[in-house]
Design a protein around this motif. Structure first.
Motif, short mmCIF file in Angstrom:
data_model
loop_
_atom_site.label_atom_id
_atom_site.label_comp_id
_atom_site.label_asym_id
_atom_site.label_seq_id
_atom_site.Cartn_x
_atom_site.Cartn_y
_atom_site.Cartn_z
N PHE A 270 0.91 -1.53 -0.23
CA PHE A 270 0.09 -0.54 0.08
C PHE A 270 0.99 1.24 0.13
CE2 PHE A 270 -2.20 3.41 2.61
CZ PHE A 270 -3.54 3.22 2.44
N LYS A 271 0.65 2.43 -0.54
CA LYS A 271 1.40 3.60 -0.89
C LYS A 271 0.30 4.50 -0.83
CE LYS A 271 5.37 2.53 -1.66
NZ LYS A 271 5.91 2.02 0.12
N VAL A 272 0.53 5.79 -0.84
CA VAL A 272 -0.16 6.82 -0.10
C VAL A 272 0.81 8.58 -1.14
CG1 VAL A 272 -1.11 8.49 0.55
CG2 VAL A 272 -0.56 6.28 2.30
N VAL A 273 -0.04 8.66 -2.68
CA VAL A 273 0.66 9.19 -2.96
C VAL A 273 0.08 11.14 -2.43
CG1 VAL A 273 0.72 10.35 -5.17
CG2 VAL A 273 1.01 7.66 -4.77
N TYR A 274 1.34 11.19 -2.42
CA TYR A 274 0.71 13.32 -1.79
C TYR A 274 1.06 14.12 -2.72
CZ TYR A 274 0.47 11.79 2.81
OH TYR A 274 0.21 10.91 3.58
N ASN A 275 1.78 13.93 -3.67
CA ASN A 275 2.47 14.55 -5.67
C ASN A 275 2.93 13.60 -6.63
OD1 ASN A 275 5.60 13.95 -4.47
ND2 ASN A 275 5.39 15.78 -3.02
N MET A 276 3.39 14.44 -7.70
CA MET A 276 3.65 13.77 -8.73
C MET A 276 4.78 12.80 -8.88
SD MET A 276 1.57 14.33 -11.02
CE MET A 276 -0.58 15.38 -10.95
N ASN A 277 5.82 13.56 -7.99
CA ASN A 277 6.76 12.41 -8.05
C ASN A 277 6.90 11.88 -6.87
OD1 ASN A 277 8.66 15.01 -9.37
ND2 ASN A 277 9.52 15.35 -7.50
N ASP A 278 6.07 11.58 -6.19
CA ASP A 278 5.45 10.10 -5.42
C ASP A 278 4.86 9.47 -6.31
OD1 ASP A 278 6.36 11.37 -2.94
OD2 ASP A 278 4.26 12.05 -2.85
N MET A 279 3.94 10.41 -7.23
CA MET A 279 2.70 8.71 -8.02
C MET A 279 4.27 8.14 -8.72
SD MET A 279 -0.43 8.47 -9.07
CE MET A 279 -1.16 7.44 -10.08
N ASP A 280 5.30 8.24 -9.52
CA ASP A 280 5.75 7.83 -10.01
C ASP A 280 6.85 6.74 -9.57
OD1 ASP A 280 5.78 9.27 -12.80
OD2 ASP A 280 7.00 10.60 -11.77
N LYS A 281 7.40 7.11 -7.87
CA LYS A 281 8.04 6.39 -6.66
C LYS A 281 6.84 5.16 -6.59
CE LYS A 281 10.66 9.56 -5.30
NZ LYS A 281 10.25 11.21 -3.66
N ALA A 282 5.95 5.52 -6.56
CA ALA A 282 4.54 4.47 -5.74
C ALA A 282 4.50 3.81 -6.50
CB ALA A 282 2.96 5.47 -5.37
N ILE A 283 4.37 3.87 -8.06
CA ILE A 283 3.75 2.93 -9.22
C ILE A 283 4.91 2.74 -9.53
CG2 ILE A 283 3.70 2.85 -11.44
CD1 ILE A 283 1.93 5.23 -11.60
N GLU A 284 6.33 2.58 -9.37
CA GLU A 284 7.45 1.49 -9.66
C GLU A 284 7.49 0.65 -8.81
OE1 GLU A 284 10.76 4.94 -10.91
OE2 GLU A 284 12.11 3.02 -9.75
N SER A 285 7.05 1.91 -6.94
CA SER A 285 7.62 -0.36 -6.34
C SER A 285 6.62 -1.20 -6.80
CB SER A 285 7.23 1.13 -4.88
OG SER A 285 5.55 1.50 -4.84
N MET A 286 5.30 -0.61 -7.05
CA MET A 286 4.58 -1.91 -7.61
C MET A 286 4.73 -3.05 -8.76
SD MET A 286 1.89 -1.05 -5.15
CE MET A 286 1.73 -0.15 -3.65
N ASN A 287 5.97 -2.39 -9.18
CA ASN A 287 6.36 -3.02 -10.41
C ASN A 287 6.24 -4.94 -10.26
OD1 ASN A 287 7.57 -1.72 -12.64
ND2 ASN A 287 9.54 -2.22 -11.64
N GLU A 288 6.78 -5.09 -9.00
CA GLU A 288 6.13 -7.05 -8.96
C GLU A 288 4.42 -7.25 -9.18
OE1 GLU A 288 8.56 -9.44 -7.48
OE2 GLU A 288 9.40 -8.30 -9.44
N CYS A 289 3.44 -6.31 -9.22
CA CYS A 289 2.11 -6.34 -8.96
C CYS A 289 1.29 -6.55 -10.22
CB CYS A 289 1.76 -5.04 -7.81
SG CYS A 289 1.60 -5.26 -5.91
N GLU A 290 1.09 -7.82 -10.31
CA GLU A 290 -0.21 -7.65 -11.89
C GLU A 290 -0.89 -6.97 -11.76
OE1 GLU A 290 -0.90 -12.46 -11.97
OE2 GLU A 290 -0.36 -11.99 -10.28
N VAL A 291 -1.82 -5.79 -10.69
CA VAL A 291 -2.87 -5.13 -10.52
C VAL A 291 -2.27 -4.46 -9.74
CG1 VAL A 291 -5.06 -5.14 -10.12
CG2 VAL A 291 -3.52 -7.21 -10.99
N VAL A 292 -2.65 -3.17 -9.87
CA VAL A 292 -1.63 -2.36 -8.98
C VAL A 292 -3.46 -1.05 -9.00
CG1 VAL A 292 -0.90 -0.12 -8.09
CG2 VAL A 292 0.15 -1.99 -9.38
N LEU A 293 -4.81 -1.15 -8.05
CA LEU A 293 -5.39 -0.65 -7.73
C LEU A 293 -5.62 0.79 -7.35
CD1 LEU A 293 -7.13 -3.42 -6.80
CD2 LEU A 293 -7.90 -2.11 -8.82
N ILE A 294 -5.05 1.68 -7.95
CA ILE A 294 -5.37 3.63 -7.25
C ILE A 294 -6.60 4.36 -7.33
CG2 ILE A 294 -4.26 5.44 -8.58
CD1 ILE A 294 -2.57 3.65 -10.43
#
Ligand code: GDP
Ligand code: MG
Length: 407
Positions: A270-294
Protein backbone atom coordinates in the motif's frame (compact mmCIF):
# COMPACT_ATOMS: atom_id res chain seq x y z
CA UNK A 1 -84.43 -3.07 -31.22
CA UNK A 2 -81.52 -5.46 -30.79
CA UNK A 3 -78.48 -4.22 -28.92
CA UNK A 4 -75.36 -6.41 -28.96
CA UNK A 5 -71.96 -6.10 -27.38
CA UNK A 6 -68.78 -7.38 -29.06
CA UNK A 7 -65.28 -7.79 -27.60
CA UNK A 8 -62.85 -7.67 -30.51
CA UNK A 9 -59.21 -7.00 -31.33
CA UNK A 10 -59.75 -4.56 -34.17
CA UNK A 11 -62.57 -2.40 -35.47
CA UNK A 12 -62.42 -4.32 -38.75
CA UNK A 13 -63.25 -7.50 -36.89
CA UNK A 14 -66.11 -5.71 -35.16
CA UNK A 15 -67.53 -4.37 -38.44
CA UNK A 16 -67.40 -7.79 -40.07
CA UNK A 17 -69.19 -9.47 -37.20
CA UNK A 18 -71.77 -6.71 -36.84
CA UNK A 19 -72.59 -6.77 -40.56
CA UNK A 20 -72.82 -10.53 -40.53
CA UNK A 21 -74.92 -10.83 -37.38
CA UNK A 22 -77.00 -7.65 -37.37
CA UNK A 23 -77.00 -6.68 -41.03
CA UNK A 24 -76.07 -3.54 -42.96
CA UNK A 25 -78.50 -1.28 -41.09
CA UNK A 26 -76.76 -1.82 -37.77
CA UNK A 27 -75.44 1.23 -36.00
CA UNK A 28 -72.43 1.40 -33.74
CA UNK A 29 -73.54 3.18 -30.66
CA UNK A 30 -70.42 2.95 -28.56
CA UNK A 31 -66.93 1.63 -28.56
CA UNK A 32 -64.18 1.73 -25.96
CA UNK A 33 -60.85 0.17 -25.28
CA UNK A 34 -60.72 -2.36 -22.47
CA UNK A 35 -57.94 -4.34 -20.86
CA UNK A 36 -57.78 -8.10 -20.57
CA UNK A 37 -58.11 -9.08 -16.92
CA UNK A 38 -55.07 -9.82 -14.73
CA UNK A 39 -51.47 -8.68 -14.79
CA UNK A 40 -50.91 -9.90 -18.34
CA UNK A 41 -53.56 -7.49 -19.50
CA UNK A 42 -51.35 -4.65 -18.38
CA UNK A 43 -48.72 -5.50 -20.99
CA UNK A 44 -50.83 -6.88 -23.82
CA UNK A 45 -52.79 -4.96 -26.40
CA UNK A 46 -56.20 -3.71 -25.33
CA UNK A 47 -59.41 -5.16 -26.70
CA UNK A 48 -62.21 -3.05 -28.05
CA UNK A 49 -65.71 -3.33 -26.71
CA UNK A 50 -68.17 -2.35 -29.39
CA UNK A 51 -71.89 -1.98 -28.85
CA UNK A 52 -74.08 -2.06 -31.94
CA UNK A 53 -77.83 -1.78 -32.41
CA UNK A 54 -80.34 -2.56 -35.12
CA UNK A 55 -84.09 -2.45 -35.43
CA UNK A 56 -85.49 -5.93 -35.23
CA UNK A 57 -88.05 -7.34 -37.69
CA UNK A 58 -91.04 -6.59 -35.46
CA UNK A 59 -90.07 -2.96 -35.23
CA UNK A 60 -89.53 -2.64 -38.96
CA UNK A 61 -93.15 -3.58 -39.61
CA UNK A 62 -94.42 -0.91 -37.28
CA UNK A 63 -95.04 2.54 -38.68
CA UNK A 64 -92.52 5.10 -37.56
CA UNK A 65 -94.01 7.24 -34.82
CA UNK A 66 -91.79 10.11 -35.75
CA UNK A 67 -93.63 10.54 -39.08
CA UNK A 68 -97.22 11.00 -37.91
CA UNK A 69 -97.60 7.80 -35.93
CA UNK A 70 -100.75 5.89 -35.11
CA UNK A 71 -99.65 4.97 -31.63
CA UNK A 72 -102.59 4.82 -29.24
CA UNK A 73 -100.70 6.63 -26.44
CA UNK A 74 -101.13 10.32 -25.77
CA UNK A 75 -99.00 11.85 -28.54
CA UNK A 76 -98.04 14.97 -26.56
CA UNK A 77 -96.71 12.85 -23.72
CA UNK A 78 -94.82 10.65 -26.15
CA UNK A 79 -93.39 13.59 -28.04
CA UNK A 80 -92.21 15.07 -24.77
CA UNK A 81 -90.39 11.89 -23.90
CA UNK A 82 -88.90 11.77 -27.38
CA UNK A 83 -87.96 15.43 -27.31
CA UNK A 84 -86.34 15.09 -23.91
CA UNK A 85 -84.32 12.09 -24.93
CA UNK A 86 -83.46 13.51 -28.35
CA UNK A 87 -82.44 16.80 -26.79
CA UNK A 88 -80.33 14.89 -24.31
CA UNK A 89 -78.65 12.95 -27.09
CA UNK A 90 -78.02 16.10 -29.11
CA UNK A 91 -76.63 17.87 -26.11
CA UNK A 92 -74.27 15.05 -25.35
CA UNK A 93 -73.14 14.82 -28.96
CA UNK A 94 -72.64 18.57 -29.08
CA UNK A 95 -70.39 18.33 -26.07
CA UNK A 96 -68.24 15.84 -27.94
CA UNK A 97 -67.03 18.66 -30.16
CA UNK A 98 -65.22 20.22 -27.25
CA UNK A 99 -64.17 17.03 -25.61
CA UNK A 100 -60.65 15.89 -26.35
CA UNK A 101 -60.47 13.19 -23.74
CA UNK A 102 -61.34 9.96 -25.51
CA UNK A 103 -62.35 8.04 -22.39
CA UNK A 104 -64.85 10.75 -21.55
CA UNK A 105 -66.06 10.64 -25.13
CA UNK A 106 -66.74 6.94 -24.82
CA UNK A 107 -68.44 7.48 -21.48
CA UNK A 108 -70.71 10.05 -23.05
CA UNK A 109 -71.50 7.69 -25.88
CA UNK A 110 -72.43 5.11 -23.30
CA UNK A 111 -74.73 7.67 -21.74
CA UNK A 112 -76.49 8.00 -25.07
CA UNK A 113 -77.02 4.28 -25.23
CA UNK A 114 -78.20 4.28 -21.66
CA UNK A 115 -80.77 6.95 -22.35
CA UNK A 116 -81.88 5.22 -25.51
CA UNK A 117 -82.30 1.84 -23.90
CA UNK A 118 -84.19 3.35 -20.94
CA UNK A 119 -86.70 4.77 -23.29
CA UNK A 120 -86.86 1.78 -25.56
CA UNK A 121 -89.87 0.14 -23.89
CA UNK A 122 -92.10 3.05 -24.82
CA UNK A 123 -90.82 4.51 -28.01
CA UNK A 124 -87.89 2.51 -29.33
CA UNK A 125 -88.93 3.05 -32.95
CA UNK A 126 -88.75 6.81 -32.64
CA UNK A 127 -85.52 6.73 -30.82
CA UNK A 128 -84.09 4.27 -33.29
CA UNK A 129 -85.00 6.52 -36.14
CA UNK A 130 -83.43 9.47 -34.34
CA UNK A 131 -80.38 7.42 -33.62
CA UNK A 132 -79.98 6.70 -37.33
CA UNK A 133 -79.83 10.46 -37.91
CA UNK A 134 -77.39 10.85 -35.10
CA UNK A 135 -75.16 8.16 -36.52
CA UNK A 136 -73.42 10.54 -38.90
CA UNK A 137 -72.89 13.11 -36.20
CA UNK A 138 -71.45 10.64 -33.75
CA UNK A 139 -69.17 8.99 -36.24
CA UNK A 140 -67.83 12.33 -37.40
CA UNK A 141 -66.91 13.19 -33.84
CA UNK A 142 -65.31 11.02 -31.22
CA UNK A 143 -66.08 7.69 -32.81
CA UNK A 144 -63.95 8.44 -35.84
CA UNK A 145 -61.18 9.71 -33.64
CA UNK A 146 -61.28 6.52 -31.62
CA UNK A 147 -61.36 4.42 -34.77
CA UNK A 148 -58.30 6.13 -36.18
CA UNK A 149 -56.36 5.16 -33.07
CA UNK A 150 -57.42 1.55 -33.11
CA UNK A 151 -55.24 0.64 -36.10
CA UNK A 152 -52.04 1.64 -34.32
CA UNK A 153 -51.29 -0.66 -31.41
CA UNK A 154 -48.38 1.50 -30.20
CA UNK A 155 -50.86 4.29 -29.46
CA UNK A 156 -52.80 1.89 -27.25
CA UNK A 157 -49.76 0.69 -25.39
CA UNK A 158 -47.64 3.79 -25.39
CA UNK A 159 -48.92 4.99 -22.09
CA UNK A 160 -48.38 1.60 -20.44
CA UNK A 161 -44.80 1.45 -21.60
CA UNK A 162 -44.23 5.06 -20.69
CA UNK A 163 -45.63 4.33 -17.26
CA UNK A 164 -43.32 1.37 -16.67
CA UNK A 165 -40.30 3.44 -17.69
CA UNK A 166 -41.44 6.50 -15.76
CA UNK A 167 -42.07 4.41 -12.63
CA UNK A 168 -38.51 3.11 -12.92
CA UNK A 169 -37.05 6.60 -13.12
CA UNK A 170 -36.00 6.41 -16.74
CA UNK A 171 -35.68 10.06 -17.69
CA UNK A 172 -38.17 11.63 -20.07
CA UNK A 173 -35.67 12.10 -22.89
CA UNK A 174 -34.82 8.40 -22.83
CA UNK A 175 -38.52 7.48 -22.65
CA UNK A 176 -39.21 9.49 -25.81
CA UNK A 177 -36.27 7.87 -27.52
CA UNK A 178 -37.41 4.38 -26.53
CA UNK A 179 -40.98 4.99 -27.70
CA UNK A 180 -39.69 6.27 -31.04
CA UNK A 181 -37.54 3.17 -31.49
CA UNK A 182 -40.48 0.89 -30.65
CA UNK A 183 -42.59 2.69 -33.25
CA UNK A 184 -39.88 2.23 -35.84
CA UNK A 185 -39.79 -1.51 -35.23
CA UNK A 186 -42.29 -2.76 -37.81
CA UNK A 187 -42.00 -6.44 -36.88
CA UNK A 188 -44.88 -8.56 -35.60
CA UNK A 189 -43.65 -8.54 -32.00
CA UNK A 190 -45.70 -7.07 -29.18
CA UNK A 191 -44.67 -3.64 -27.98
CA UNK A 192 -43.45 -5.13 -24.73
CA UNK A 193 -41.15 -7.49 -26.63
CA UNK A 194 -39.95 -4.55 -28.71
CA UNK A 195 -39.34 -2.60 -25.51
CA UNK A 196 -37.06 -5.35 -24.20
CA UNK A 197 -35.08 -5.39 -27.44
CA UNK A 198 -34.72 -1.61 -27.48
CA UNK A 199 -33.58 -1.52 -23.85
CA UNK A 200 -31.09 -4.29 -24.43
CA UNK A 201 -29.60 -2.42 -27.38
CA UNK A 202 -29.20 0.68 -25.23
CA UNK A 203 -27.40 -1.10 -22.42
CA UNK A 204 -23.74 -1.57 -23.13
CA UNK A 205 -21.83 -3.80 -20.72
CA UNK A 206 -18.16 -4.71 -20.80
CA UNK A 207 -16.06 -7.34 -19.15
CA UNK A 208 -13.10 -5.31 -17.90
CA UNK A 209 -9.59 -6.70 -17.99
CA UNK A 210 -8.57 -6.61 -14.37
CA UNK A 211 -4.83 -6.28 -14.97
CA UNK A 212 -2.17 -3.58 -14.91
CA UNK A 213 -3.11 -0.23 -13.39
CA UNK A 214 -6.75 0.37 -12.66
CA UNK A 215 -7.91 3.84 -11.60
CA UNK A 216 -11.26 4.66 -10.02
CA UNK A 217 -12.53 8.24 -10.24
CA UNK A 218 -15.80 9.87 -9.20
CA UNK A 219 -17.42 12.19 -6.67
CA UNK A 220 -16.97 11.88 -2.92
CA UNK A 221 -18.92 9.20 -1.15
CA UNK A 222 -20.03 7.16 -4.18
CA UNK A 223 -18.04 4.15 -3.04
CA UNK A 224 -14.67 4.30 -4.85
CA UNK A 225 -12.56 3.13 -1.91
CA UNK A 226 -15.02 0.39 -0.98
CA UNK A 227 -15.15 -0.78 -4.60
CA UNK A 228 -11.35 -0.85 -4.79
CA UNK A 229 -11.31 -3.01 -1.67
CA UNK A 230 -13.89 -5.34 -3.23
CA UNK A 231 -11.95 -5.69 -6.49
CA UNK A 232 -8.73 -6.20 -4.57
CA UNK A 233 -10.37 -8.87 -2.42
CA UNK A 234 -11.74 -10.64 -5.44
CA UNK A 235 -8.41 -10.65 -7.27
CA UNK A 236 -6.10 -11.29 -4.32
CA UNK A 237 -8.20 -13.62 -2.20
CA UNK A 238 -10.32 -15.46 -4.76
CA UNK A 239 -7.96 -15.47 -7.74
CA UNK A 240 -4.64 -15.41 -5.87
CA UNK A 241 -3.26 -12.49 -7.91
CA UNK A 242 -0.56 -10.10 -6.75
CA UNK A 243 -2.41 -6.87 -6.05
CA UNK A 244 -1.08 -3.50 -4.86
CA UNK A 245 -3.05 -0.48 -3.61
CA UNK A 246 -2.24 3.20 -4.13
CA UNK A 247 -4.26 6.15 -2.90
CA UNK A 248 -3.95 9.74 -4.01
CA UNK A 249 -6.81 10.69 -1.72
CA UNK A 250 -4.99 12.63 0.96
CA UNK A 251 -7.61 15.33 0.92
CA UNK A 252 -10.30 13.73 2.99
CA UNK A 253 -9.69 12.96 6.67
CA UNK A 254 -9.59 9.22 7.22
CA UNK A 255 -9.44 8.36 3.50
CA UNK A 256 -5.89 7.01 3.72
CA UNK A 257 -6.68 5.00 6.83
CA UNK A 258 -9.75 3.54 5.18
CA UNK A 259 -7.83 1.96 2.29
CA UNK A 260 -4.84 1.12 4.52
CA UNK A 261 -7.13 -0.89 6.76
CA UNK A 262 -8.24 -3.01 3.78
CA UNK A 263 -4.61 -3.36 2.62
CA UNK A 264 -3.61 -4.57 6.08
CA UNK A 265 -6.46 -7.06 6.33
CA UNK A 266 -5.65 -8.52 2.90
CA UNK A 267 -1.91 -8.17 3.40
CA UNK A 268 -1.41 -6.10 0.24
CA UNK A 269 1.33 -3.52 -0.51
CA UNK A 270 0.00 0.00 0.00
CA UNK A 271 1.34 3.44 -0.93
CA UNK A 272 0.09 6.97 -0.31
CA UNK A 273 0.71 9.58 -3.03
CA UNK A 274 0.97 13.25 -2.03
CA UNK A 275 2.46 14.73 -5.21
CA UNK A 276 3.50 13.88 -8.78
CA UNK A 277 6.90 12.56 -7.77
CA UNK A 278 5.31 10.26 -5.23
CA UNK A 279 3.08 8.91 -7.98
CA UNK A 280 6.02 7.78 -10.12
CA UNK A 281 7.73 6.22 -7.11
CA UNK A 282 4.61 4.47 -5.89
CA UNK A 283 3.92 2.94 -9.28
CA UNK A 284 7.54 1.87 -9.61
CA UNK A 285 7.46 0.21 -6.19
CA UNK A 286 4.57 -1.95 -7.36
CA UNK A 287 6.38 -3.39 -10.37
CA UNK A 288 5.92 -6.87 -9.02
CA UNK A 289 2.16 -6.57 -8.83
CA UNK A 290 -0.06 -7.96 -11.58
CA UNK A 291 -2.76 -5.48 -10.67
CA UNK A 292 -2.36 -2.02 -9.10
CA UNK A 293 -5.58 -0.39 -7.95
CA UNK A 294 -5.41 3.40 -7.65
CA UNK A 295 -7.91 5.28 -5.48
CA UNK A 296 -8.50 8.99 -6.09
CA UNK A 297 -10.03 11.99 -4.35
CA UNK A 298 -13.68 12.75 -4.98
CA UNK A 299 -13.89 16.03 -6.82
CA UNK A 300 -16.73 18.30 -7.71
CA UNK A 301 -17.41 18.00 -11.42
CA UNK A 302 -18.23 21.71 -11.42
CA UNK A 303 -14.73 22.63 -10.27
CA UNK A 304 -12.63 22.48 -13.44
CA UNK A 305 -9.39 23.24 -11.52
CA UNK A 306 -9.86 20.24 -9.24
CA UNK A 307 -10.70 17.96 -12.15
CA UNK A 308 -7.67 19.22 -14.07
CA UNK A 309 -5.46 18.50 -11.06
CA UNK A 310 -6.90 15.00 -10.80
CA UNK A 311 -6.25 14.52 -14.49
CA UNK A 312 -2.50 14.99 -14.03
CA UNK A 313 -2.48 12.16 -11.46
CA UNK A 314 -4.60 9.91 -13.66
CA UNK A 315 -2.35 10.55 -16.67
CA UNK A 316 0.64 9.54 -14.58
CA UNK A 317 -0.96 6.17 -14.06
CA UNK A 318 -0.73 5.76 -17.84
CA UNK A 319 -3.59 3.31 -18.21
CA UNK A 320 -6.69 2.76 -20.29
CA UNK A 321 -8.36 1.07 -17.35
CA UNK A 322 -10.17 4.06 -15.84
CA UNK A 323 -13.58 3.56 -14.19
CA UNK A 324 -16.00 6.36 -13.39
CA UNK A 325 -17.88 5.44 -10.22
CA UNK A 326 -21.42 6.77 -9.86
CA UNK A 327 -24.08 6.12 -7.28
CA UNK A 328 -27.51 4.99 -8.46
CA UNK A 329 -28.98 7.31 -5.86
CA UNK A 330 -27.53 10.47 -7.45
CA UNK A 331 -30.10 12.84 -8.92
CA UNK A 332 -30.36 12.56 -12.69
CA UNK A 333 -29.37 16.15 -13.35
CA UNK A 334 -26.32 15.91 -11.06
CA UNK A 335 -25.36 12.65 -12.71
CA UNK A 336 -25.24 14.41 -16.09
CA UNK A 337 -22.89 17.08 -14.71
CA UNK A 338 -20.62 14.41 -13.24
CA UNK A 339 -20.53 12.32 -16.44
CA UNK A 340 -19.62 15.39 -18.50
CA UNK A 341 -17.32 17.00 -15.90
CA UNK A 342 -15.22 13.86 -15.56
CA UNK A 343 -15.03 13.19 -19.28
CA UNK A 344 -11.62 14.87 -19.60
CA UNK A 345 -10.23 12.02 -17.50
CA UNK A 346 -10.97 9.68 -20.41
CA UNK A 347 -12.70 7.03 -18.34
CA UNK A 348 -13.61 3.98 -20.36
CA UNK A 349 -15.98 2.17 -18.06
CA UNK A 350 -18.72 2.95 -15.58
CA UNK A 351 -19.32 1.40 -12.17
CA UNK A 352 -22.75 2.01 -10.65
CA UNK A 353 -22.90 1.68 -6.86
CA UNK A 354 -25.55 1.50 -4.14
CA UNK A 355 -28.07 -0.46 -6.18
CA UNK A 356 -29.14 -1.95 -2.84
CA UNK A 357 -30.34 1.51 -1.82
CA UNK A 358 -32.76 1.97 -4.69
CA UNK A 359 -35.85 0.12 -5.83
CA UNK A 360 -35.80 1.54 -9.36
CA UNK A 361 -33.07 0.83 -11.85
CA UNK A 362 -33.73 3.36 -14.60
CA UNK A 363 -30.70 5.24 -13.27
CA UNK A 364 -28.43 2.61 -14.87
CA UNK A 365 -29.98 3.31 -18.25
CA UNK A 366 -29.83 7.08 -17.71
CA UNK A 367 -26.15 6.91 -16.78
CA UNK A 368 -25.18 4.69 -19.71
CA UNK A 369 -27.18 6.74 -22.20
CA UNK A 370 -25.59 9.98 -20.97
CA UNK A 371 -22.04 8.65 -20.83
CA UNK A 372 -22.19 6.34 -23.87
CA UNK A 373 -19.54 4.31 -22.06
CA UNK A 374 -20.09 0.66 -21.08
CA UNK A 375 -20.85 -0.63 -17.60
CA UNK A 376 -18.27 -2.88 -15.95
CA UNK A 377 -19.54 -3.49 -12.41
CA UNK A 378 -22.39 -2.72 -10.12
CA UNK A 379 -22.03 -2.49 -6.38
CA UNK A 380 -24.89 -3.84 -4.32
CA UNK A 381 -23.92 -3.19 -0.71
CA UNK A 382 -21.17 -2.40 1.76
CA UNK A 383 -19.77 -5.89 2.22
CA UNK A 384 -16.18 -6.32 1.09
CA UNK A 385 -15.47 -8.24 -1.10
CA UNK A 386 -18.85 -9.83 -1.86
CA UNK A 387 -21.14 -6.96 -2.84
CA UNK A 388 -19.89 -6.38 -6.36
CA UNK A 389 -21.36 -7.88 -9.52
CA UNK A 390 -21.02 -7.95 -13.27
CA UNK A 391 -24.47 -7.78 -14.84
CA UNK A 392 -25.53 -8.82 -18.31
CA UNK A 393 -27.62 -6.48 -20.46
CA UNK A 394 -30.50 -8.98 -20.09
CA UNK A 395 -30.43 -8.83 -16.32
CA UNK A 396 -30.33 -5.03 -16.37
CA UNK A 397 -33.38 -5.02 -18.66
CA UNK A 398 -35.03 -7.40 -16.16
CA UNK A 399 -34.25 -4.99 -13.34
CA UNK A 400 -35.59 -1.97 -15.21
CA UNK A 401 -38.81 -3.78 -16.08
CA UNK A 402 -39.26 -5.02 -12.53
CA UNK A 403 -38.89 -8.68 -13.58
CA UNK A 404 -35.73 -9.07 -11.54
CA UNK A 405 -34.35 -7.93 -8.21
CA UNK A 406 -30.77 -7.14 -7.35
CA UNK A 407 -30.42 -8.73 -3.90
N1 GDP B 1 -25.46 0.74 0.59
C1 GDP B 1 -24.29 0.82 -0.03
N2 GDP B 1 -23.31 1.54 0.50
C2 GDP B 1 -22.13 1.60 -0.14
C3 GDP B 1 -21.91 0.93 -1.37
N3 GDP B 1 -20.65 1.20 -1.76
C4 GDP B 1 -20.11 1.98 -0.80
N4 GDP B 1 -20.99 2.22 0.17
C5 GDP B 1 -20.84 3.06 1.37
O1 GDP B 1 -20.74 4.41 0.98
C6 GDP B 1 -19.91 5.13 1.88
C7 GDP B 1 -18.83 5.83 1.08
O2 GDP B 1 -18.01 4.87 0.47
P1 GDP B 1 -16.50 5.17 0.07
O3 GDP B 1 -15.94 3.94 -0.53
O4 GDP B 1 -15.76 5.76 1.22
O5 GDP B 1 -16.76 6.30 -1.03
P2 GDP B 1 -15.66 7.20 -1.78
O6 GDP B 1 -15.70 8.52 -1.12
O7 GDP B 1 -16.14 7.29 -3.19
O8 GDP B 1 -14.37 6.51 -1.67
C8 GDP B 1 -19.35 4.09 2.83
O9 GDP B 1 -20.13 4.13 4.00
C9 GDP B 1 -19.56 2.77 2.13
O10 GDP B 1 -19.69 1.69 3.02
C10 GDP B 1 -23.00 0.18 -1.93
O11 GDP B 1 -22.94 -0.43 -2.99
N5 GDP B 1 -24.16 0.16 -1.22
MG1 MG C 1 -12.57 7.15 -0.92
Amino acid sequence: MIIKRYIVNTMNEAMTRIRYELGRDAVIISQRKIRKPGIKGFFSAKNIEVTAAVENEVNEKKPKTVNGNNDSRNSNELNNIELNSIEAIKKVVQQENDNINSSRVVQKQNNIVHKVTNQSDNNSENLMSEMMEMKTMISSLSLERELSQVGTPIENQKSDIEKILFDNDVDSENIENIIRKIKNDKTEKTDFEKLKIVLKEMIDVTKPKLEGRIVLVGPTGVGKTTTIAKIAGRLALAEGKKVGLITVDTYRIGAVEQLKAYADIMNLPFKVVYNMNDMDKAIESMNECEVVLIDTTGRSSKNKMQIAELRTFVEKADTKNIHLVLSSTTKNRDMKYIVEGYRILNYNSIIVTKLDETSTYGSILNILETAKIPLSFVSIGQNVPDDIKELSADSIVGLILGEDTIC
